[in-house]
Design an enzyme around this catalytic site. Structure first.
Site: not given
Length: 312
Positions: A52, A152, A220, A226, A229
């Protein structure tokens, strides 16, 4: 704000988690405001990843801006992720022993802390060798540098493969989930119904596997329509009925539509944690307020069907 005793760990944490993937370009003052609002709202868990903000960028920005004292550090749960390596052309995955160790050392330095409460493998690595992951986890755990582990976006089979060698509990799995991107929940409602896209099993039943094995699922992108999106909140072109229902329930429960979107996830008996991606302190407050709302079954299903999901 509700708190959860997280299975397979000694941790108790808020069911709303503040994700910090977007703070790299924020000022120190704005980062401190976001953190302060989060703590005031009852948030005790904060989510990072090595990738990140560039390489460890958001971890560094967080630590520099907030400057936690040892006492403050002990009050929160810091989670970070390892395994995605950025390149000029994109990225690749690396769950090798060497990379896990080096990335964690860099995260510890960036976060200015002696330990990470939770370390997740950041998406599956197709070239994973469970023995290497296990070796790295053993060393990190024995040294007290990482207390708990998870993954994840892993399927049950991928988790089981890791467990062949990894000795520590894989206590978390971070998956994409929102009202409109809800296949992890909605597929099971229409199992065995031919010709219906909702019936397609896209994750090998992560939900029931996790409940059976005491894995905490972290949702998350809880407001995304989506895959990045845009958000469904306020989108009356595509989700008018859903927004009508969210506003009605928000008024009835004394929260915002954001709070109802969070409450819809936290109402599920799997006891999801909701990982926010916002940098807006008010959105954090609104989300935290939703944590305290207990939707009825009828209300929960109203939201589900208003989003366009099928209930046979």
């Amino acid at each position: 704000m509700k708190t959860l005793e997280l299975p397979q760990t000694d941790l108790t944490a808020s069911d709303v988690v503040v994700g910090l993937m977007r703070i790299n370009d924020m000022s120190d003052e704005d980062i401190r405001s976001l953190y302060a609002a989060s703590r005031d709202a009852g948030v005790t868990m904060f989510d990072h990843a090595a990738v990140y903000g560039g390489w460890h960028g958001c971890e560094e920005r967080f630590a520099a801006a907030v400057a936690l004292t040892p006492a403050e550090r002990a009050e929160i749960v810091l989670q970070t992720k390892v395994g995605i390596r950025p390149t000029a052309g994109g990225a690749y995955f690396d769950f090798s022993y060497e990379h896990i160790l080096s990335s964690v050392e860099e995260s510890l330095a960036a976060l200015r802390t002696d330990y990470i409460d939770v370390l997740l493998l950041h998406r599956p690595d197709a070239l994973v060798e469970p023995e290497e992951v296990a070796k790295a986890f053993d060393e990190l755990h024995a040294a007290g540098k990482v207390h708990h582990f998870g993954v994840s976006n892993h399927t049950p089979g991928q988790v089981e493969l890791l467990k062949k060698s990894v000795q520590q509990p894989l206590a978390f799995n971070q998956v994409q989930l929102s009202i409109t991107h809800a296949n992890v929940i909605t597929q099971g409602l229409v199992a065995n119904m031919g010709g219906l896209d909702q019936a397609v099993d896209r994750d090998n039943d992560i939900l029931n596997y996790s409940r059976l094995n005491d894995v905490t699922l972290q949702a998350w992108s809880p407001f995304q329509k989506g895959f990045f999106d845009g958000v469904f909140l306020g989108d009356r072109e595509q989700y008018a009925e859903l927004n009508d229902v969210l506003e009605e329930l928000a008024s009835a429960h004394g929260v915002t539509p954001t709070g109802i979107a969070v409450a819809w996830i936290t109402r599920h008996p799997a006891h999801f944690q909701v990982v926010l991606g916002t940098t807006n302190p008010q959105r954090v407050r609104d989300s935290a307020a939703g944590s305290d709302v207990e939707l009825s079954r009828e209300e929960w299903y109203r939201v589900l069907t208003a989003a366009g999901h099928t209930v046979p």
